[in-house]
Design a protein around this motif. Structure first.
Motif, PDB file in Angstrom:
ATOM      1  N   SER A  36       0.825  -1.209   0.000  1.00  0.00           N
ATOM      2  CA  SER A  36       0.000   0.000   0.000  1.00  0.00           C
ATOM      3  C   SER A  36       0.864   1.266   0.000  1.00  0.00           C
ATOM      4  O   SER A  36       0.616   2.202  -0.769  1.00  0.00           O
ATOM      5  CB  SER A  36      -0.927  -0.021   1.214  1.00  0.00           C
ATOM      6  N   LYS A  37       1.903   1.292   0.836  1.00  0.00           N
ATOM      7  CA  LYS A  37       2.828   2.437   0.881  1.00  0.00           C
ATOM      8  C   LYS A  37       3.526   2.651  -0.460  1.00  0.00           C
ATOM      9  O   LYS A  37       3.915   3.764  -0.796  1.00  0.00           O
ATOM     10  CB  LYS A  37       3.921   2.206   1.947  1.00  0.00           C
ATOM     11  N   SER A  38       3.712   1.553  -1.184  1.00  0.00           N
ATOM     12  CA  SER A  38       4.420   1.600  -2.464  1.00  0.00           C
ATOM     13  C   SER A  38       3.456   1.733  -3.643  1.00  0.00           C
ATOM     14  O   SER A  38       3.853   1.558  -4.792  1.00  0.00           O
ATOM     15  CB  SER A  38       5.274   0.335  -2.618  1.00  0.00           C
ATOM     16  N   HIS A  39       2.165   2.001  -3.338  1.00  0.00           N
ATOM     17  CA  HIS A  39       1.117   2.179  -4.350  1.00  0.00           C
ATOM     18  C   HIS A  39       0.965   0.933  -5.218  1.00  0.00           C
ATOM     19  O   HIS A  39       0.813   1.016  -6.439  1.00  0.00           O
ATOM     20  CB  HIS A  39       1.390   3.428  -5.206  1.00  0.00           C
ATOM     21  N   LEU A  40       1.028  -0.219  -4.560  1.00  0.00           N
ATOM     22  CA  LEU A  40       0.869  -1.510  -5.233  1.00  0.00           C
ATOM     23  C   LEU A  40      -0.263  -2.286  -4.567  1.00  0.00           C
ATOM     24  O   LEU A  40      -0.617  -2.022  -3.421  1.00  0.00           O
ATOM     25  CB  LEU A  40       2.166  -2.324  -5.129  1.00  0.00           C
ATOM     26  N   THR A  41      -0.803  -3.262  -5.294  1.00  0.00           N
ATOM     27  CA  THR A  41      -1.849  -4.130  -4.753  1.00  0.00           C
ATOM     28  C   THR A  41      -1.439  -5.576  -4.994  1.00  0.00           C
ATOM     29  O   THR A  41      -1.110  -5.951  -6.130  1.00  0.00           O
ATOM     30  CB  THR A  41      -3.202  -3.859  -5.448  1.00  0.00           C
ATOM     31  N   GLY A  54       6.794  -4.797  -8.331  1.00  0.00           N
ATOM     32  CA  GLY A  54       6.853  -3.349  -8.454  1.00  0.00           C
ATOM     33  C   GLY A  54       8.276  -2.844  -8.304  1.00  0.00           C
ATOM     34  O   GLY A  54       9.205  -3.608  -8.021  1.00  0.00           O
ATOM     35  N   ILE A  56      10.502  -0.532  -6.097  1.00  0.00           N
ATOM     36  CA  ILE A  56      10.525   0.098  -4.774  1.00  0.00           C
ATOM     37  C   ILE A  56      11.969   0.476  -4.460  1.00  0.00           C
ATOM     38  O   ILE A  56      12.868  -0.357  -4.552  1.00  0.00           O
ATOM     39  CB  ILE A  56       9.977  -0.858  -3.687  1.00  0.00           C
TER      40      ILE A  56
END
Length: 193
Positions: A36-41, A54, A56
């Motif tokens: 979530s912090k890394s704008h991933l799901t 992703g 990061i």
């Protein structure tokens, strides 16, 4: 010496709603927060894991949640690592730890399993213990008490008060390891109360 193109951050836990909010699943909760912090799901499935890939901290990272149940975690992580040619030294494992007070974070590298069956599975399957581990304290129920019931039990009201902070700190520890290396991360996080 790191030589893999990818890093793997694996949170340990058990699949299924019945286990979702238990101490044993704190690894899942941490990697979900990290994503979530890394704008991933974490929304893909492969090698008996939910995962997301992703970028990061300028690194290509797989965040994975093994679906093999805790005691067989090593098998799905090993399949992922083998396919993408990720060495165990480029794997970060996030897991619950009864030897630490609830909410305490400790980072270790190249250590034994400490009685944790998920970690034991990983070390046995890889045949090495060179991974980095983010140990997340869930406390011990006490001598003679039911440890299985403790780790598979839900969080107490007092634990819930600090759970978000604990998860936030542990996910920050993952980010810090990626950006600054494990030695620097240990120096910072292992000295915090």
């Amino acid at each position: 010496m790191s030589c893999s193109k990818f890093k793997i951050i694996a949170g340990l836990g058990n699949p299924g709603k019945g286990y979702a909010q238990t101490r044993h699943n704190i690894g899942f909760l941490v990697v979900e927060a990290l994503a979530s912090k890394s704008h991933l799901t974490i929304d893909k499935t492969r090698f008996e894991s939910h995962y997301v890939k992703g970028r990061i901290k300028d690194q290509d990272v797989f965040i994975i949640k093994p679906l093999t149940y805790m005691n067989l975690s090593g098998f799905s992580i090993h399949r992922f690592a083998s396919y993408y040619k990720v060495g165990i030294e480029d794997i970060i494992i996030v897991h619950d730890d009864m030897d630490l007070a609830f909410g305490k974070i400790k980072i270790v590298k190249s250590r034994g399993h400490g009685g944790h069956n998920g970690v034991r599975s990983i070390l046995e399957v890889f045949g090495k213990k060179d991974c980095i581990r983010i140990r997340v304290g869930v406390g011990h129920p006490g001598s003679g008490k039911d440890v299985t019931g403790h780790v598979l039990g839900g969080f107490s009201p007092d634990e819930i008060k600090i759970l978000d902070h604990c998860i936030d700190t542990a996910s920050d520890a993952c980010l810090y390891v990626l950006e600054n290396g494990v030695t620097s991360a240990m120096n910072l996080f292992n000295t915090k109360s």
